[in-house]
Design an enzyme around this catalytic site. Structure first.
Site, short mmCIF file in Angstrom:
data_model
loop_
_atom_site.label_atom_id
_atom_site.label_comp_id
_atom_site.label_asym_id
_atom_site.label_seq_id
_atom_site.Cartn_x
_atom_site.Cartn_y
_atom_site.Cartn_z
N ALA A 116 -8.76 10.28 -10.63
CA ALA A 116 -7.73 9.78 -11.77
C ALA A 116 -6.46 9.28 -10.93
CB ALA A 116 -7.50 10.74 -12.73
N ASP A 154 -7.14 -4.21 -6.87
CA ASP A 154 -7.92 -3.19 -6.54
C ASP A 154 -9.15 -2.98 -7.45
OD1 ASP A 154 -6.61 -2.10 -4.40
OD2 ASP A 154 -5.41 -0.96 -5.43
N LYS A 210 3.10 1.01 -3.97
CA LYS A 210 2.70 0.10 -5.24
C LYS A 210 3.53 0.35 -6.38
CE LYS A 210 -2.24 0.21 -3.43
NZ LYS A 210 -3.51 0.41 -3.63
N ALA A 249 -6.85 4.52 -7.24
CA ALA A 249 -7.67 3.39 -7.20
C ALA A 249 -8.72 3.95 -8.45
CB ALA A 249 -8.84 3.94 -6.07
N THR A 281 0.63 -1.13 0.11
CA THR A 281 0.12 -0.02 -0.02
C THR A 281 0.75 1.21 0.04
OG1 THR A 281 -1.82 1.02 1.04
CG2 THR A 281 -0.43 0.09 2.45
P1 NDP Z 1 -4.76 9.34 -4.83
O1 NDP Z 1 -4.16 10.05 -3.93
O2 NDP Z 1 -3.94 8.38 -5.61
O3 NDP Z 1 -5.91 9.88 -5.96
C1 NDP Z 1 -6.69 10.90 -5.21
C2 NDP Z 1 -7.73 11.28 -6.37
O4 NDP Z 1 -8.76 12.08 -5.56
C3 NDP Z 1 -7.19 12.25 -7.31
O5 NDP Z 1 -7.62 11.95 -8.15
C4 NDP Z 1 -7.49 13.60 -6.77
O6 NDP Z 1 -7.48 14.52 -7.85
C5 NDP Z 1 -8.78 13.37 -6.24
N1 NDP Z 1 -9.24 14.24 -5.19
C6 NDP Z 1 -8.80 14.51 -4.01
N2 NDP Z 1 -9.29 15.49 -3.37
C7 NDP Z 1 -10.37 16.01 -4.21
C8 NDP Z 1 -11.24 17.08 -4.19
N3 NDP Z 1 -11.42 17.66 -3.07
N4 NDP Z 1 -12.09 17.16 -5.18
C9 NDP Z 1 -12.02 16.42 -6.36
N5 NDP Z 1 -10.97 15.47 -6.29
C10 NDP Z 1 -10.37 15.10 -5.35
O7 NDP Z 1 -5.55 8.19 -3.87
P2 NDP Z 1 -6.21 6.62 -4.24
O8 NDP Z 1 -6.53 6.43 -5.44
O9 NDP Z 1 -4.93 5.72 -3.76
O10 NDP Z 1 -7.10 6.39 -2.95
C11 NDP Z 1 -8.62 7.11 -3.34
C12 NDP Z 1 -9.36 6.56 -2.43
O11 NDP Z 1 -9.60 5.13 -2.62
C13 NDP Z 1 -9.10 6.50 -0.73
O12 NDP Z 1 -10.27 7.03 -0.10
C14 NDP Z 1 -8.76 5.13 -0.33
O13 NDP Z 1 -9.10 4.84 0.81
C15 NDP Z 1 -9.79 4.43 -1.50
N6 NDP Z 1 -9.43 3.06 -1.77
C16 NDP Z 1 -10.40 1.97 -1.41
C17 NDP Z 1 -10.08 0.82 -1.77
C18 NDP Z 1 -11.25 -0.22 -1.45
O14 NDP Z 1 -10.93 -1.60 -1.46
N7 NDP Z 1 -12.37 0.03 -1.16
C19 NDP Z 1 -8.88 0.32 -2.44
C20 NDP Z 1 -7.96 1.48 -2.74
C21 NDP Z 1 -8.27 2.56 -2.44
P3 NDP Z 1 -6.28 15.35 -8.30
O15 NDP Z 1 -5.56 14.21 -9.14
O16 NDP Z 1 -7.08 16.41 -9.33
O17 NDP Z 1 -5.47 15.81 -6.97
#
Ligand code: NDP
Length: 285
Positions: free
Chosen positions: A133, A108, A72, A136, A68
């Site tokens: 994007a 995932d 990754k 996840a 994690t």
């Molecule tokens: P990342 O940090 O890689 O990506 C975060 C994403 O959220 C980016 O696209 C970011 O946009 C966007 N974001 C953050 N804040 C905002 C906002 N205020 N408004 C709009 N977009 C926003 O995180 P991950 O992809 O690794 O994780 C995302 C979520 O997925 C977490 O909550 C994690 O716990 C969950 N997860 C759940 C799993 C499950 O099994 N249920 C497995 C893996 C993850 P930008 O690119 O513009 O910054």
């Protein structure tokens, strides 16, 4: 006295931070129910210690490991082979050891797709809108495309990251992909069959927050999913449900991903109901 074997098979997770990761509870509930003498170790591995940790897992004859944050992508250089999804996504959350070779997989997106199947929501020929994007979103987008989705809409604030994900999907899968910059309140594409929040908005402790989208454009019966699993029912899903959507929580994705890891490592069918019950208990007050 008959000869006994006290040696346990070891798997686990490397991450930092990792203290709040519930996967160990879920996997160990599965091992116990299946009568397997396996242990899941939740290990804090700082970014600069990953090389040592990977040597350690080989030395201890561990059967596999989850990765994690922040490992990754960094783990790729220690692996011998990658699955198709892991290669396209460029990130690995599960490593299995086969004949001494380390094989990288990304479960995932596969966990998410299995949770859709559990809910009888077909992907074949469907249009999927993804908010986010990041890691996840990428895993889910690529896996939905590999599983037959016709088109992916990627809606993200960061333009470069959003365009890159759309391009990855177009380049490596048969699906169409379109990027939409997220400024202010996001429109939900009119042709979307399924809507997914793959951002971290609404994740504990920011439980009052929700993605800024046109909730009034959610249609009754539309499948709406969240990757956030803590809280289990984020405000995003509450608002979608109020529009009559069919909601899927992040718990399904999490437990299915854990079940896939279990099956990859042990070769035994995962007792998913037991694992889901264990996960739900973790979220009881
Ligand atoms: P990342 O940090 O890689 O990506 C975060 C994403 O959220 C980016 O696209 C970011 O946009 C966007 N974001 C953050 N804040 C905002 C906002 N205020 N408004 C709009 N977009 C926003 O995180 P991950 O992809 O690794 O994780 C995302 C979520 O997925 C977490 O909550 C994690 O716990 C969950 N997860 C759940 C799993 C499950 O099994 N249920 C497995 C893996 C993850 P930008 O690119 O513009 O910054």
């Amino acid at each position: 006295m008959a000869e006994k074997n006290y040696r346990a098979e070891l798997v686990g997770v490397f991450g930092d931070p990792v203290d709040g990761n519930p996967t160990g509870v879920v996997e160990e509930a599965g091992f116990a129910a299946a009568g397997l003498n396996w242990r899941y170790l939740t290990c804090r591995v700082p970014v600069e210690k990953l090389a040592d940790a990977m040597k350690g897992m080989r030395a201890m004859d561990m059967k596999g490991i989850n990765l994690t944050m922040p490992h990754k992508v960094a783990v790729l250089e220690y692996l011998d082979e990658l699955s198709e999804a892991a290669r396209i996504i460029g990130a690995v959350n599960t490593v299995a050891v086969r004949d001494g070779r380390l094989i990288g997989e990304n479960t995932d997106g596969k966990g998410f797709v299995r949770s859709l199947k559990d809910a009888d929501i077909p992907l074949e020929g469907k249009v999927v809108a993804i908010l986010g994007a990041g890691g996840a979103a990428k895993a889910i987008g690529v896996e939905c495309a590999l599983e037959g989705a016709k088109k992916l809409h990627i809606i993200n604030r960061n333009v470069a990251r959003g365009e890159e994900l759309a391009e990855t999907i177009r380049k490596h899968t048969a699906a169409e992909a379109e990027f939409h910059p997220w400024q202010g309140t996001a429109e939900i594409p009119a042709d979307a069959d399924i809507l997914i929040n793959a951002t971290c908005v609404g994740l504990h402790p920011d439980v009052d927050k929700f993605p800024d989208v046109r909730y009034d454009q959610i249609r009754p019966g539309m499948p709406v999913c969240d990757v956030v699993f803590n809280p289990a029912m984020p405000v995003f899903l509450q608002k979608a449900e109020a529009q009559g959507a069919k909601v899927l929580t992040g718990l399904g994705m999490l437990v299915n991903q854990a079940a896939l890891n279990f099956e990859i490592w042990t070769g035994v069918k995962a007792p998913r109901e037991v694992m889901m019950e264990a996960l739900k208990r973790e979220f009881e007050d």
